[in-house]
Design a protein around this motif. Structure first.
Motif, PDB file in Angstrom:
ATOM      1  N   ARG A 103      82.265 145.032  80.198  1.00 12.59           N
ATOM      2  CA  ARG A 103      83.005 146.323  80.550  1.00 12.59           C
ATOM      3  C   ARG A 103      82.473 146.627  82.203  1.00 12.59           C
ATOM      4  N   THR A 104      83.568 147.328  82.683  1.00 10.93           N
ATOM      5  CA  THR A 104      83.353 147.726  84.106  1.00 10.93           C
ATOM      6  C   THR A 104      83.204 149.137  84.066  1.00 10.93           C
ATOM      7  N   HIS A 105      82.092 149.672  84.872  1.00  7.24           N
ATOM      8  CA  HIS A 105      81.559 150.954  84.873  1.00  7.24           C
ATOM      9  C   HIS A 105      82.450 151.813  85.814  1.00  7.24           C
ATOM     10  N   VAL A 106      82.866 153.004  85.218  1.00  4.18           N
ATOM     11  CA  VAL A 106      83.874 153.889  86.183  1.00  4.18           C
ATOM     12  C   VAL A 106      82.859 155.032  86.472  1.00  4.18           C
ATOM     13  N   SER A 107      83.037 155.334  87.951  1.00  2.26           N
ATOM     14  CA  SER A 107      82.305 156.336  88.291  1.00  2.26           C
ATOM     15  C   SER A 107      83.255 157.544  88.943  1.00  2.26           C
ATOM     16  N   GLN A 108      82.633 158.549  89.487  1.00  2.21           N
ATOM     17  CA  GLN A 108      83.248 159.820  90.128  1.00  2.21           C
ATOM     18  C   GLN A 108      83.990 159.039  91.512  1.00  2.21           C
ATOM     19  N   ALA A 109      83.032 158.103  92.118  1.00  2.19           N
ATOM     20  CA  ALA A 109      83.457 157.497  93.367  1.00  2.19           C
ATOM     21  C   ALA A 109      84.775 156.799  93.486  1.00  2.19           C
ATOM     22  N   ASP A 110      85.186 156.305  92.129  1.00  7.90           N
ATOM     23  CA  ASP A 110      86.109 155.060  92.041  1.00  7.90           C
ATOM     24  C   ASP A 110      87.540 155.750  92.165  1.00  7.90           C
ATOM     25  N   GLY A 111      88.081 155.637  93.346  1.00  5.50           N
ATOM     26  CA  GLY A 111      89.481 155.942  93.657  1.00  5.50           C
ATOM     27  C   GLY A 111      90.117 154.385  93.490  1.00  5.50           C
ATOM     28  N   GLY A 112      91.570 154.475  93.987  1.00  8.04           N
ATOM     29  CA  GLY A 112      92.208 153.423  93.901  1.00  8.04           C
ATOM     30  C   GLY A 112      91.622 152.306  94.624  1.00  8.04           C
ATOM     31  N   PRO A 113      91.188 152.175  95.901  1.00  9.81           N
ATOM     32  CA  PRO A 113      90.776 151.108  96.465  1.00  9.81           C
ATOM     33  C   PRO A 113      89.396 150.187  95.816  1.00  9.81           C
ATOM     34  N   ARG A 114      88.510 151.242  95.359  1.00  5.09           N
ATOM     35  CA  ARG A 114      87.459 150.664  94.443  1.00  5.09           C
ATOM     36  C   ARG A 114      87.932 150.279  93.241  1.00  5.09           C
ATOM     37  N   LEU A 115      88.623 150.813  92.392  1.00  2.00           N
ATOM     38  CA  LEU A 115      89.326 150.358  91.225  1.00  2.00           C
ATOM     39  C   LEU A 115      89.899 148.778  91.341  1.00  2.00           C
ATOM     40  N   ARG A 116      90.593 148.680  92.461  1.00  2.00           N
ATOM     41  CA  ARG A 116      91.157 147.527  92.866  1.00  2.00           C
ATOM     42  C   ARG A 116      90.280 146.424  92.901  1.00  2.00           C
ATOM     43  N   VAL A 117      89.141 146.652  93.726  1.00  2.00           N
ATOM     44  CA  VAL A 117      88.117 145.614  94.044  1.00  2.00           C
ATOM     45  C   VAL A 117      87.320 145.475  92.578  1.00  2.00           C
ATOM     46  N   LYS A 118      87.224 146.314  91.756  1.00  2.00           N
ATOM     47  CA  LYS A 118      86.445 146.164  90.567  1.00  2.00           C
ATOM     48  C   LYS A 118      87.282 145.399  89.682  1.00  2.00           C
ATOM     49  N   HIS A 119      88.832 145.424  89.534  1.00  2.00           N
ATOM     50  CA  HIS A 119      89.776 144.658  88.979  1.00  2.00           C
ATOM     51  C   HIS A 119      89.795 143.297  89.328  1.00  2.00           C
ATOM     52  N   LEU A 120      89.684 143.031  90.693  1.00  2.00           N
ATOM     53  CA  LEU A 120      89.523 141.664  91.190  1.00  2.00           C
ATOM     54  C   LEU A 120      88.347 140.852  90.696  1.00  2.00           C
ATOM     55  N   ARG A 121      87.079 141.750  90.846  1.00  2.00           N
ATOM     56  CA  ARG A 121      85.696 140.987  90.316  1.00  2.00           C
ATOM     57  C   ARG A 121      85.867 140.741  89.152  1.00  2.00           C
ATOM     58  N   HIS A 122      86.401 141.586  88.070  1.00  2.00           N
ATOM     59  CA  HIS A 122      86.656 141.088  86.618  1.00  2.00           C
ATOM     60  C   HIS A 122      87.373 139.824  86.598  1.00  2.00           C
ATOM     61  N   ARG A 123      88.431 139.799  87.105  1.00  2.77           N
ATOM     62  CA  ARG A 123      89.332 138.680  87.187  1.00  2.77           C
ATOM     63  C   ARG A 123      88.551 137.352  87.714  1.00  2.77           C
ATOM     64  N   VAL A 124      87.985 137.355  88.616  1.00  7.53           N
ATOM     65  CA  VAL A 124      87.107 136.336  89.288  1.00  7.53           C
ATOM     66  C   VAL A 124      85.911 135.995  88.127  1.00  7.53           C
ATOM     67  N   ARG A 125      85.278 136.908  87.614  1.00  4.69           N
ATOM     68  CA  ARG A 125      84.240 136.718  86.788  1.00  4.69           C
ATOM     69  C   ARG A 125      84.705 135.855  85.588  1.00  4.69           C
ATOM     70  N   GLU A 126      85.902 136.242  85.088  1.00  6.31           N
ATOM     71  CA  GLU A 126      86.533 135.628  83.986  1.00  6.31           C
ATOM     72  C   GLU A 126      86.873 134.221  84.027  1.00  6.31           C
ATOM     73  N   LEU A 127      87.392 133.828  85.489  1.00  5.06           N
ATOM     74  CA  LEU A 127      87.667 132.710  85.758  1.00  5.06           C
ATOM     75  C   LEU A 127      86.489 131.824  85.807  1.00  5.06           C
ATOM     76  N   ARG A 128      85.296 132.128  86.546  1.00  5.05           N
ATOM     77  CA  ARG A 128      84.287 131.614  86.361  1.00  5.05           C
ATOM     78  C   ARG A 128      83.803 131.161  85.066  1.00  5.05           C
ATOM     79  N   ARG A 129      83.796 132.227  84.180  1.00  5.80           N
ATOM     80  CA  ARG A 129      83.280 132.043  82.924  1.00  5.80           C
ATOM     81  C   ARG A 129      84.053 130.851  82.278  1.00  5.80           C
ATOM     82  N   ALA A 130      85.429 130.700  82.482  1.00 12.47           N
ATOM     83  CA  ALA A 130      86.333 129.782  81.822  1.00 12.47           C
ATOM     84  C   ALA A 130      85.948 128.318  82.611  1.00 12.47           C
ATOM     85  N   VAL A 131      85.663 128.358  83.739  1.00 11.79           N
ATOM     86  CA  VAL A 131      85.043 127.012  84.040  1.00 11.79           C
ATOM     87  C   VAL A 131      83.986 126.518  83.442  1.00 11.79           C
ATOM     88  N   TYR A 132      83.038 127.499  83.083  1.00 17.25           N
ATOM     89  CA  TYR A 132      81.576 126.892  82.601  1.00 17.25           C
ATOM     90  C   TYR A 132      81.547 126.869  81.153  1.00 17.25           C
TER      91      TYR A 132
END
Length: 257
Positions: free
Chosen positions: A227-256
């Protein structure tokens, strides 16, 4: 789900190993002005939550309970759905989060502690003290169409629990929630996000269809959803980065895998 069965619907868990869905992790929704009032970073204001739900909508995404999300994915759908989870079962879910979820056409999974009904978050020594839902409050949340999941009985680190305590935290909490709501919970959430292979195996054996973690590493799967922790500081730009990190993490998992 029928109340007389000890197993969750088979459709909850994907039939084959796929990338984990994006699941957001919240805790408390309450007003506060000073970061010192929230030392563990578990609180978002109603205004921040609403802005985050609107951001999801602006990206063509809608927040739903984890059970709904996994069933949609198992049926070959789920595109555009994001899991929303709220840990601990704070009273403010009913007063602050639920009205916003309804306003924006969302549902969520609320992970509660049936062994700590109507008390507070004693496991957070630095505070602030936050009240937990009573049995009546949990039933009200369930009646509003939100998913109720188990967070164990007492918010214990299950990796340090003896086998008997682990069984009671898993099965005991599940049985108590059936008594409270009339249905066995499909989902479990590991307190503190702590888990190991023994705990994951016990959770599966206890009959849960899925379980949520934080960053389960190689244990990731239907019974250790990241899961992705969401904080008070997470506006649109930070959420976009967190979404991208999730997608990259899952791609890496699929590889291994």
């Amino acid at each position: 789900m029928p109340a007389d069965t000890d197993t969750a619907p088979a459709a909850v868990a994907p039939a084959r190993r796929t990338a984990s869905p994006w699941v957001l992790m919240y805790h408390s929704v309450a007003e506060f002005t000073d970061p010192a009032e929230d030392p563990y970073g578990i609180t978002v204001t109603p205004h921040a939550l609403e802005a985050q739900l609107l951001w999801l909508r602006s990206r063509g995404l809608r927040g739903v309970s984890v059970g709904e999300l996994l069933r949609a994915r198992a049926a070959g759908g789920g595109t555009g759905l994001v899991g929303l989870t709220f840990d601990d079962g704070y009273t403010d879910f009913l007063t602050h989060a639920l009205p916003l979820l309804r306003r924006h056409g969302c549902t969520a999974t609320l992970f509660v502690l049936p062994g700590r009904l109507g008390v507070d978050n004693v496991w957070d020594p630095l505070g602030p003290r936050k009240s937990l839902l009573t049995a009546e409050g949990i039933r009200e949340v369930a009646a509003a169409g939100q998913e109720i999941g188990s967070h164990g009985l007492l918010h214990q680190d299950l990796t340090a629990a003896p086998d008997g305590v682990l069984l009671q935290e898993l099965r005991g909490s599940r049985d108590l929630l059936r008594e409270l709501t009339g249905a066995l919970p499909e989902g479990f959430c590991y307190p503190y996000g702590h888990l190991d292979a023994r705990v994951v195996d016990a959770t599966r054996a206890a009959g849960y269809g899925y379980a949520c973690a934080i960053d389960p590493g190689r244990l990731a799967g239907p019974h250790a959803l990241p899961r992705t922790h969401v904080s008070q500081a997470d506006g649109g730009p930070r959420l976009r980065v967190k979404h991208l990190r999730h997608r990259v993490r899952e791609l890496r998992r699929a590889v291994y895998r």
